[in-house]
Enzyme design. Sequence first.
Site, PDB file in Angstrom:
ATOM      1  N   HIS A   1      24.071 -28.275  -7.082  1.00  0.00           N
ATOM      2  CA  HIS A   1      24.881 -28.437  -5.630  1.00  0.00           C
ATOM      3  C   HIS A   1      24.939 -29.887  -5.305  1.00  0.00           C
ATOM      4  O   HIS A   1      24.135 -30.642  -5.756  1.00  0.00           O
ATOM      5  CB  HIS A   1      24.601 -27.356  -4.587  1.00  0.00           C
ATOM      6  CG  HIS A   1      23.304 -27.719  -4.297  1.00  0.00           C
ATOM      7  ND1 HIS A   1      22.815 -28.608  -3.527  1.00  0.00           N
ATOM      8  CD2 HIS A   1      21.979 -26.968  -4.709  1.00  0.00           C
ATOM      9  CE1 HIS A   1      21.419 -28.696  -3.119  1.00  0.00           C
ATOM     10  NE2 HIS A   1      21.045 -27.688  -4.101  1.00  0.00           N
TER      11      HIS A   1
ATOM     12  N   THR B   1      22.654 -32.199   0.399  1.00  0.00           N
ATOM     13  CA  THR B   1      22.566 -31.703   1.534  1.00  0.00           C
ATOM     14  C   THR B   1      21.967 -32.653   2.570  1.00  0.00           C
ATOM     15  O   THR B   1      21.119 -33.223   2.252  1.00  0.00           O
ATOM     16  CB  THR B   1      22.184 -30.420   1.446  1.00  0.00           C
ATOM     17  OG1 THR B   1      20.397 -30.052   1.251  1.00  0.00           O
ATOM     18  CG2 THR B   1      22.636 -29.510   0.310  1.00  0.00           C
TER      19      THR B   1
ATOM     20  N   ASN C   1      18.444 -32.115   1.815  1.00  0.00           N
ATOM     21  CA  ASN C   1      17.985 -33.102   0.612  1.00  0.00           C
ATOM     22  C   ASN C   1      17.941 -34.393   1.129  1.00  0.00           C
ATOM     23  O   ASN C   1      16.659 -35.151   0.805  1.00  0.00           O
ATOM     24  CB  ASN C   1      19.068 -33.061  -0.425  1.00  0.00           C
ATOM     25  CG  ASN C   1      19.279 -31.712  -1.279  1.00  0.00           C
ATOM     26  OD1 ASN C   1      20.326 -31.604  -1.424  1.00  0.00           O
ATOM     27  ND2 ASN C   1      18.111 -31.074  -1.437  1.00  0.00           N
TER      28      ASN C   1
ATOM     29  N   ARG D   1      25.486 -24.004   0.043  1.00  0.00           N
ATOM     30  CA  ARG D   1      25.860 -25.227  -0.350  1.00  0.00           C
ATOM     31  C   ARG D   1      26.503 -25.100  -2.004  1.00  0.00           C
ATOM     32  O   ARG D   1      26.955 -26.138  -2.381  1.00  0.00           O
ATOM     33  CB  ARG D   1      24.234 -26.060  -0.308  1.00  0.00           C
ATOM     34  CG  ARG D   1      23.151 -25.189  -1.189  1.00  0.00           C
ATOM     35  CD  ARG D   1      21.824 -26.013  -0.782  1.00  0.00           C
ATOM     36  NE  ARG D   1      20.794 -25.427  -1.694  1.00  0.00           N
ATOM     37  CZ  ARG D   1      19.852 -24.684  -1.135  1.00  0.00           C
ATOM     38  NH1 ARG D   1      20.412 -23.697  -0.073  1.00  0.00           N
ATOM     39  NH2 ARG D   1      18.649 -24.177  -1.873  1.00  0.00           N
TER      40      ARG D   1
ATOM     41  N   GLU E   1      18.008 -20.365  -5.769  1.00  0.00           N
ATOM     42  CA  GLU E   1      16.985 -21.409  -5.878  1.00  0.00           C
ATOM     43  C   GLU E   1      15.657 -20.547  -5.862  1.00  0.00           C
ATOM     44  O   GLU E   1      15.732 -19.405  -5.272  1.00  0.00           O
ATOM     45  CB  GLU E   1      17.179 -22.332  -4.647  1.00  0.00           C
ATOM     46  CG  GLU E   1      15.973 -23.384  -4.874  1.00  0.00           C
ATOM     47  CD  GLU E   1      15.934 -24.307  -6.210  1.00  0.00           C
ATOM     48  OE1 GLU E   1      15.654 -23.599  -7.207  1.00  0.00           O
ATOM     49  OE2 GLU E   1      16.317 -25.300  -6.348  1.00  0.00           O
TER      50      GLU E   1
END
Length: 205
Positions: free
Chosen positions: A9, A12, A15, A58, A82
Amino acid sequence: MLDLYFVRHGETEWNKSGRMQGRLDSNLTEKGLGDAERLREYLGEMQFDEIISSPSSRTIQTAEKLAGSSTASIRTDERLMEIHLGQWQGKTGDEIKMLFPEQYGYYWNEPEKFENPEGETFLDVKTRLAGFLQELGASRGTGKILIVTHAVVIKTAVMLANKVTVNEIWEPPFIHGTSLTHMTYRDGELELVLAGDLSHIGVPG
Protein backbone atom coordinates in the site's frame (compact mmCIF):
# COMPACT_ATOMS: atom_id res chain seq x y z
CA MET A 1 2.05 -20.50 -14.56
CA LEU A 2 0.73 -17.61 -12.48
CA ASP A 3 2.40 -14.21 -12.53
CA LEU A 4 1.92 -12.59 -9.12
CA TYR A 5 2.51 -8.86 -8.74
CA PHE A 6 2.71 -7.90 -5.07
CA VAL A 7 2.35 -4.21 -4.20
CA ARG A 8 2.62 -2.66 -0.77
CA HIS A 9 0.00 0.00 0.00
CA GLY A 10 0.99 3.64 -0.39
CA GLU A 11 2.43 5.73 2.42
CA THR A 12 -0.04 6.41 5.27
CA GLU A 13 -0.24 9.05 7.97
CA TRP A 14 1.02 6.52 10.53
CA ASN A 15 3.87 5.42 8.27
CA LYS A 16 4.89 9.07 8.14
CA SER A 17 4.79 9.45 11.93
CA GLY A 18 6.55 6.12 12.59
CA ARG A 19 3.60 4.31 14.16
CA MET A 20 3.08 0.56 13.86
CA GLN A 21 -0.24 -0.13 12.15
CA GLY A 22 -0.74 -3.89 12.05
CA ARG A 23 -4.50 -4.49 11.91
CA LEU A 24 -5.27 -0.84 12.73
CA ASP A 25 -5.42 1.67 9.93
CA SER A 26 -4.70 5.23 8.82
CA ASN A 27 -5.33 7.18 5.64
CA LEU A 28 -3.00 7.38 2.68
CA THR A 29 -0.99 10.58 2.46
CA GLU A 30 -0.88 12.71 -0.68
CA LYS A 31 2.46 11.04 -1.42
CA GLY A 32 0.89 7.59 -0.99
CA LEU A 33 -1.94 8.44 -3.38
CA GLY A 34 0.45 10.03 -5.88
CA ASP A 35 2.87 7.10 -5.83
CA ALA A 36 -0.01 4.68 -6.45
CA GLU A 37 -1.09 6.78 -9.42
CA ARG A 38 2.46 6.75 -10.77
CA LEU A 39 2.61 2.97 -10.42
CA ARG A 40 -0.67 2.62 -12.33
CA GLU A 41 0.83 4.70 -15.15
CA TYR A 42 4.06 2.67 -15.02
CA LEU A 43 2.12 -0.60 -15.38
CA GLY A 44 0.56 0.89 -18.48
CA GLU A 45 -1.59 -1.48 -20.48
CA MET A 46 -0.87 -4.52 -18.35
CA GLN A 47 -4.15 -6.40 -17.85
CA PHE A 48 -4.73 -8.32 -14.64
CA ASP A 49 -7.08 -11.26 -14.45
CA GLU A 50 -7.83 -10.45 -10.84
CA ILE A 51 -6.92 -7.92 -8.16
CA ILE A 52 -6.79 -9.25 -4.61
CA SER A 53 -6.37 -6.90 -1.66
CA SER A 54 -6.02 -7.08 2.08
CA PRO A 55 -9.28 -5.83 3.66
CA SER A 56 -7.47 -2.86 5.29
CA SER A 57 -8.66 0.49 3.96
CA ARG A 58 -5.10 1.56 3.07
CA THR A 59 -4.69 -1.42 0.74
CA ILE A 60 -8.17 -1.09 -0.76
CA GLN A 61 -7.49 2.60 -1.48
CA THR A 62 -4.25 1.63 -3.19
CA ALA A 63 -5.90 -1.20 -5.15
CA GLU A 64 -8.62 1.15 -6.41
CA LYS A 65 -5.97 3.60 -7.62
CA LEU A 66 -4.08 0.80 -9.38
CA ALA A 67 -7.22 -0.66 -10.95
CA GLY A 68 -7.97 2.53 -12.85
CA SER A 69 -10.19 1.61 -15.79
CA SER A 70 -9.29 -2.07 -15.58
CA THR A 71 -12.13 -4.54 -15.93
CA ALA A 72 -10.58 -6.83 -13.31
CA SER A 73 -12.62 -7.08 -10.13
CA ILE A 74 -11.14 -6.36 -6.70
CA ARG A 75 -11.73 -8.91 -3.99
CA THR A 76 -10.36 -9.03 -0.47
CA ASP A 77 -8.77 -11.86 1.48
CA GLU A 78 -8.01 -11.66 5.22
CA ARG A 79 -4.92 -13.83 4.75
CA LEU A 80 -3.30 -10.80 3.10
CA MET A 81 -3.68 -8.59 6.19
CA GLU A 82 -0.64 -7.20 7.94
CA ILE A 83 0.84 -9.07 10.90
CA HIS A 84 -1.37 -8.58 13.97
CA LEU A 85 0.82 -6.71 16.45
CA GLY A 86 -1.46 -6.69 19.50
CA GLN A 87 -0.51 -4.01 22.02
CA TRP A 88 2.11 -2.55 19.68
CA GLN A 89 -0.48 -1.25 17.24
CA GLY A 90 -0.76 2.53 17.16
CA LYS A 91 2.51 3.03 19.05
CA THR A 92 5.77 4.46 17.75
CA GLY A 93 8.93 2.38 17.54
CA ASP A 94 10.42 4.29 20.50
CA GLU A 95 7.33 3.60 22.63
CA ILE A 96 7.41 -0.11 21.78
CA LYS A 97 11.13 -0.35 22.48
CA MET A 98 10.59 1.21 25.92
CA LEU A 99 7.56 -0.90 26.85
CA PHE A 100 8.59 -4.24 25.30
CA PRO A 101 12.41 -4.12 24.98
CA GLU A 102 13.03 -7.88 24.75
CA GLN A 103 10.35 -8.63 22.16
CA TYR A 104 11.25 -5.48 20.21
CA GLY A 105 14.79 -6.82 19.95
CA TYR A 106 13.56 -10.22 18.84
CA TYR A 107 11.20 -8.68 16.26
CA TRP A 108 14.03 -6.94 14.40
CA ASN A 109 17.06 -9.09 15.22
CA GLU A 110 15.88 -12.66 15.97
CA PRO A 111 12.42 -12.94 14.38
CA GLU A 112 12.05 -16.67 15.13
CA LYS A 113 12.03 -15.83 18.85
CA PHE A 114 9.37 -13.12 18.54
CA GLU A 115 6.27 -13.94 20.60
CA ASN A 116 2.99 -12.09 20.47
CA PRO A 117 0.28 -13.53 22.77
CA GLU A 118 -2.27 -10.91 21.67
CA GLY A 119 -1.43 -11.08 17.98
CA GLU A 120 0.66 -13.10 15.53
CA THR A 121 4.19 -14.34 15.08
CA PHE A 122 6.06 -14.36 11.76
CA LEU A 123 5.40 -18.10 11.53
CA ASP A 124 1.65 -17.41 11.76
CA VAL A 125 1.92 -15.05 8.79
CA LYS A 126 3.95 -17.62 6.86
CA THR A 127 1.28 -20.29 7.45
CA ARG A 128 -1.64 -18.16 6.31
CA LEU A 129 0.17 -16.79 3.26
CA ALA A 130 1.25 -20.29 2.18
CA GLY A 131 -2.39 -21.38 2.44
CA PHE A 132 -3.52 -18.42 0.34
CA LEU A 133 -0.96 -19.20 -2.38
CA GLN A 134 -1.83 -22.89 -2.48
CA GLU A 135 -5.52 -22.10 -2.84
CA LEU A 136 -4.84 -19.51 -5.55
CA GLY A 137 -2.64 -21.95 -7.47
CA ALA A 138 -5.30 -24.64 -7.27
CA SER A 139 -8.04 -22.33 -8.57
CA ARG A 140 -6.01 -20.65 -11.33
CA GLY A 141 -3.39 -22.37 -13.44
CA THR A 142 -2.37 -19.29 -15.40
CA GLY A 143 -2.87 -15.55 -15.40
CA LYS A 144 -1.67 -12.24 -14.01
CA ILE A 145 -2.77 -11.43 -10.46
CA LEU A 146 -2.24 -8.12 -8.69
CA ILE A 147 -1.96 -8.57 -4.91
CA VAL A 148 -2.12 -5.40 -2.80
CA THR A 149 -0.93 -6.07 0.72
CA HIS A 150 1.56 -5.10 3.45
CA ALA A 151 5.30 -5.10 4.10
CA VAL A 152 5.52 -8.17 6.34
CA VAL A 153 3.32 -10.20 3.99
CA ILE A 154 5.51 -9.32 1.00
CA LYS A 155 8.69 -10.02 2.97
CA THR A 156 7.17 -13.39 3.89
CA ALA A 157 6.46 -14.15 0.22
CA VAL A 158 10.09 -13.30 -0.62
CA MET A 159 11.20 -15.57 2.23
CA LEU A 160 9.07 -18.42 0.84
CA ALA A 161 10.46 -17.91 -2.67
CA ASN A 162 14.03 -17.90 -1.38
CA LYS A 163 13.36 -20.92 0.86
CA VAL A 164 14.98 -19.31 3.88
CA THR A 165 14.06 -19.28 7.56
CA VAL A 166 12.05 -16.62 9.39
CA ASN A 167 15.29 -15.27 10.83
CA GLU A 168 16.12 -13.96 7.34
CA ILE A 169 12.85 -12.11 6.80
CA TRP A 170 14.47 -8.67 7.14
CA GLU A 171 17.18 -9.28 4.56
CA PRO A 172 17.20 -6.57 1.82
CA PRO A 173 15.50 -5.17 -0.09
CA PHE A 174 13.25 -2.99 2.06
CA ILE A 175 9.63 -3.02 0.89
CA HIS A 176 8.67 0.65 0.50
CA GLY A 177 5.17 1.98 -0.11
CA THR A 178 3.86 1.09 -3.61
CA SER A 179 6.99 -0.95 -4.39
CA LEU A 180 6.46 -3.74 -6.92
CA THR A 181 7.52 -7.34 -6.29
CA HIS A 182 7.01 -9.85 -9.12
CA MET A 183 6.95 -13.61 -8.60
CA THR A 184 5.84 -16.63 -10.57
CA TYR A 185 3.94 -19.52 -9.03
CA ARG A 186 3.87 -22.96 -10.64
CA ASP A 187 3.37 -26.44 -9.18
CA GLY A 188 3.41 -25.07 -5.66
CA GLU A 189 6.73 -23.27 -6.13
CA LEU A 190 7.30 -19.53 -5.88
CA GLU A 191 10.09 -17.98 -7.92
CA LEU A 192 11.23 -14.42 -7.32
CA VAL A 193 11.63 -12.26 -10.42
CA LEU A 194 11.83 -8.74 -8.97
CA ALA A 195 11.66 -7.43 -5.38
CA GLY A 196 10.85 -3.99 -4.00
CA ASP A 197 11.09 -2.17 -7.33
CA LEU A 198 10.49 1.61 -7.26
CA SER A 199 11.14 2.46 -10.93
CA HIS A 200 7.78 4.25 -11.12
CA ILE A 201 9.01 6.96 -8.74
CA GLY A 202 12.43 7.26 -10.29
CA VAL A 203 14.41 4.91 -8.05
CA PRO A 204 16.40 2.40 -10.13
CA GLY A 205 15.36 -1.24 -9.68
